[in-house]
Design a protein around this motif. Structure first.
Motif, PDB file in Angstrom:
ATOM      1  N   GLN A  36       0.824  -1.218   0.000  1.00 55.39           N
ATOM      2  CA  GLN A  36       0.000   0.000   0.000  1.00 55.39           C
ATOM      3  C   GLN A  36       0.860   1.271   0.000  1.00 55.39           C
ATOM      4  OE1 GLN A  36      -0.903  -2.472   2.673  1.00 55.39           O
ATOM      5  NE2 GLN A  36      -1.858  -3.415   0.888  1.00 55.39           N
ATOM      6  N   GLY A  37       2.054   1.167  -0.557  1.00 54.40           N
ATOM      7  CA  GLY A  37       2.935   2.329  -0.640  1.00 54.40           C
ATOM      8  C   GLY A  37       3.889   2.476   0.521  1.00 54.40           C
ATOM      9  N   GLY A  38       3.707   1.734   1.591  1.00 55.45           N
ATOM     10  CA  GLY A  38       4.566   1.835   2.766  1.00 55.45           C
ATOM     11  C   GLY A  38       5.748   0.882   2.686  1.00 55.45           C
ATOM     12  N   PRO A  39       6.572   0.835   3.724  1.00 57.23           N
ATOM     13  CA  PRO A  39       6.529   1.710   4.900  1.00 57.23           C
ATOM     14  C   PRO A  39       7.181   3.070   4.610  1.00 57.23           C
ATOM     15  CG  PRO A  39       8.327   0.149   5.092  1.00 57.23           C
ATOM     16  CD  PRO A  39       7.600  -0.206   3.822  1.00 57.23           C
ATOM     17  N   LEU A  40       6.639   4.098   5.220  1.00 58.00           N
ATOM     18  CA  LEU A  40       7.152   5.466   5.059  1.00 58.00           C
ATOM     19  C   LEU A  40       7.222   5.874   3.590  1.00 58.00           C
ATOM     20  CD1 LEU A  40      10.042   5.342   7.706  1.00 58.00           C
ATOM     21  CD2 LEU A  40       7.704   6.191   8.005  1.00 58.00           C
ATOM     22  N   LYS A  41       6.245   5.399   2.811  1.00 57.14           N
ATOM     23  CA  LYS A  41       6.155   5.715   1.375  1.00 57.14           C
ATOM     24  C   LYS A  41       7.387   5.257   0.592  1.00 57.14           C
ATOM     25  CE  LYS A  41       2.981   9.627   1.806  1.00 57.14           C
ATOM     26  NZ  LYS A  41       1.824   8.855   1.325  1.00 57.14           N
ATOM     27  N   SER A  42       8.083   4.249   1.103  1.00 59.28           N
ATOM     28  CA  SER A  42       9.273   3.744   0.399  1.00 59.28           C
ATOM     29  C   SER A  42       8.919   2.932  -0.836  1.00 59.28           C
ATOM     30  CB  SER A  42      10.112   2.886   1.346  1.00 59.28           C
ATOM     31  OG  SER A  42       9.377   1.763   1.817  1.00 59.28           O
ATOM     32  N   THR A  43       7.652   2.527  -0.977  1.00 63.70           N
ATOM     33  CA  THR A  43       7.192   1.816  -2.171  1.00 63.70           C
ATOM     34  C   THR A  43       6.032   2.551  -2.837  1.00 63.70           C
ATOM     35  OG1 THR A  43       5.667   0.434  -0.882  1.00 63.70           O
ATOM     36  CG2 THR A  43       7.900  -0.420  -1.214  1.00 63.70           C
ATOM     37  N   TYR A  44       5.979   3.854  -2.618  1.00 59.11           N
ATOM     38  CA  TYR A  44       4.868   4.657  -3.145  1.00 59.11           C
ATOM     39  C   TYR A  44       5.116   4.958  -4.628  1.00 59.11           C
ATOM     40  CZ  TYR A  44       0.980   7.987  -2.786  1.00 59.11           C
ATOM     41  OH  TYR A  44      -0.226   8.644  -2.927  1.00 59.11           O
ATOM     42  N   LEU A  45       4.826   3.975  -5.467  1.00 58.03           N
ATOM     43  CA  LEU A  45       5.062   4.112  -6.901  1.00 58.03           C
ATOM     44  C   LEU A  45       4.161   5.180  -7.511  1.00 58.03           C
ATOM     45  CD1 LEU A  45       5.406   0.386  -8.053  1.00 58.03           C
ATOM     46  CD2 LEU A  45       7.228   2.000  -7.480  1.00 58.03           C
ATOM     47  N   TYR A  46       4.612   5.712  -8.639  1.00 56.91           N
ATOM     48  CA  TYR A  46       3.860   6.770  -9.320  1.00 56.91           C
ATOM     49  C   TYR A  46       2.460   6.291  -9.696  1.00 56.91           C
ATOM     50  CZ  TYR A  46       3.414  10.991 -12.195  1.00 56.91           C
ATOM     51  OH  TYR A  46       3.012  12.201 -12.709  1.00 56.91           O
ATOM     52  N   GLY A  47       2.375   5.061 -10.156  1.00 57.02           N
ATOM     53  CA  GLY A  47       1.070   4.512 -10.525  1.00 57.02           C
ATOM     54  C   GLY A  47       0.118   4.439  -9.344  1.00 57.02           C
ATOM     55  N   LEU A  48       0.646   4.163  -8.161  1.00 52.89           N
ATOM     56  CA  LEU A  48      -0.190   4.117  -6.959  1.00 52.89           C
ATOM     57  C   LEU A  48      -0.658   5.512  -6.582  1.00 52.89           C
ATOM     58  CD1 LEU A  48      -1.410   2.559  -4.620  1.00 52.89           C
ATOM     59  CD2 LEU A  48       0.777   2.763  -3.417  1.00 52.89           C
ATOM     60  N   MET A  49       0.220   6.501  -6.700  1.00 50.91           N
ATOM     61  CA  MET A  49      -0.179   7.879  -6.420  1.00 50.91           C
ATOM     62  C   MET A  49      -1.269   8.326  -7.387  1.00 50.91           C
ATOM     63  SD  MET A  49       2.073  11.345  -6.684  1.00 50.91           S
ATOM     64  CE  MET A  49       1.313  12.953  -6.379  1.00 50.91           C
TER      65      MET A  49
END
Length: 295
Positions: free
Chosen positions: A236-249
Motif C-alpha cells: 500500500q505504498g509503505g513503509p514510510l512511502k518507500s514503495t509509493y510508486l507513481y502509478g499508486l499515487m
C-alpha cells in the motif's frame, strides 16, 4: 475490374472496422479527454471546471508526494528492469542448450509471465515475505535470522521489485528466438581462434542480441514506470512511502480522492517522462546496438 477492386476494398474496411472503433472509443477518445481534464478540477462525481495550469503548478510546486513517488519509481525501474533483462537472458542461454525435455522447461519458465501481474500473485508474494512467511522460515532452517522484508524501508522496494523480475518469460522468449538466429559459423570461427566461452558471449552473443536487448529494455522500462499492482496489494505504498510508486499515487488521486483532473495531469506528466527516457534510450542505442550489416 474497378467494381471488383472497390468490393474487396469495402470488405477490407469491414474487417478492420472493429479495430478502428476500438481505437477511437477506447484509446483516442480517452486520450483526448484526459488531456482536457488535466486542465480542470474535474471530480469523479461532479462536473469539470477549467482551471488552466493549476493542477500542473500544484504538482510541481506543492505536492511533496509527487517528488517522493517519482524518486521511488526511478529506483524501482533501475532495480527491476536490468535484473529482469539479465535474468531473462541467462535463462534463455540455458534453455538454448540441447537437453532432454527442453520444451517442457521452456513452458514452465514462461508460466510466471502469464500469472505474475495478477492480484493473486501479489497476495501470494505478500504472504511469502511477511514476518512469519515462507522465506523467513526457510532462512531460519539454515540459521539466518528473519528479515522484515515488507516493513523495512530499505528492503521493501527491492522485495516488491522481485515480482516484476519474476515475470521474465516474454523477454526470455525473445532472447531465445534471437539466440536461434545467430549463425553457428561465428561461434566456430571464434573457437578456432582460441576464444573462450566468456569472450564469445561478450563479443558475439551480446552484439548479435543487442537489437533484442534494446526492444526488451524499452518495453520493460515502459511497463515498470506504469506498475501499480505490487505496491497497491503488497505494501500500500509503505513503509514510510518507500514503495509509493507513481502509478499508486495516480490511482489514489483519481479513485481514492476522486480528483480526476489532478490524476489526468499526473498521467500526462508520466507520459512525457516515459517519452523522455524512451528517447534517451534510443539515442544511446546508436553506440551499443549492432545490426547485421554493422557488425
Amino acid at each position: 475490374m474497378q467494381l471488383g477492386k472497390k468490393k474487396y476494398a469495402y470488405a477490407g474496411y469491414l474487417y478492420i472496422l472493429p479495430w478502428i472503433l476500438g481505437f477511437l472509443i477506447l484509446q483516442l477518445y480517452p486520450l483526448i479527454s484526459s488531456f482536457w481534464y488535466s486542465f480542470t478540477d474535474f471530480q469523479l462525481l461532479g462536473s469539470a471546471k477549467f482551471v488552466g495550469l493549476k493542477n500542473y503548478k500544484t504538482i510541481f510546486l506543492a505536492d511533496k508526494n509527487f517528488l517522493q513517488s517519482l524518486k521511488v519509481t526511478m529506483y524501482y525501474v533501475l532495480i527491476a528492469v536490468p535484473c529482469k533483462i539479465a535474468f531473462a537472458l541467462a535463462i534463455a542461454v540455458i534453455l538454448n542448450q540441447k537437453i532432454r525435455s527442453i520444451n517442457l522447461f521452456r513452458t514452465l519458465y514462461y508460466i510466471p509471465s502469464i500469472l505474475g501481474g495478477s492480484v493473486a500473485i501479489s497476495v501470494l508474494w505478500k504472504y511469502l515475505f511477511m514476518n512469519q512467511g515462507t522465506v523467513n522460515n526457510l532462512l531460519a532452517v539454515v540459521g539466518i535470522p528473519p528479515h522484515d522484508w515488507l516493513g523495512d524501508p530499505v528492503l521493501a522496494l527491492g522485495t516488491i521489485s522481485l515480482v516484476t523480475v519474476w515475470q521474465f518469460g516474454s523477454s526470455m522468449l525473445l532472447f531465445l528466438a534471437g539466440l536461434k538466429q545467430i549463425p553457428e559459423c561465428l561461434y566456430e570461427a571464434a573457437r578456432i581462434d582460441g576464444a573462450g566461452k566468456v569472450r564469445i558471449f561478450w563479443k558475439i552473443t551480446i552484439p548479435e542480441l543487442s537489437p533484442i536487448v534494446l526492444f526488451n529494455l524499452v518495453m520493460q522500462m515502459i511497463n515498470a514506470f506504469q506498475d501499480f499492482t505490487p505496491a497497491f496489494v503488497i505494501t500500500q505504498g509503505g513503509p514510510l512511502k518507500s514503495t509509493y510508486l507513481y502509478g499508486l499515487m495516480l490511482y489514489n488521486q483519481g479513485f481514492k480522492f476522486f480528483k480526476m483532473g489532478y490524476a489526468s495531469a499526473l498521467s500526462w506528466i508520466l507520459f512525457f517522462i516515459i517519452l523522455l527516457f524512451t528517447s534517451l534510450t534510443f539515442k544511446s542505442s546508436e553506440s551499443w546496438v549492432h545490426y547485421g550489416d554493422t557488425l
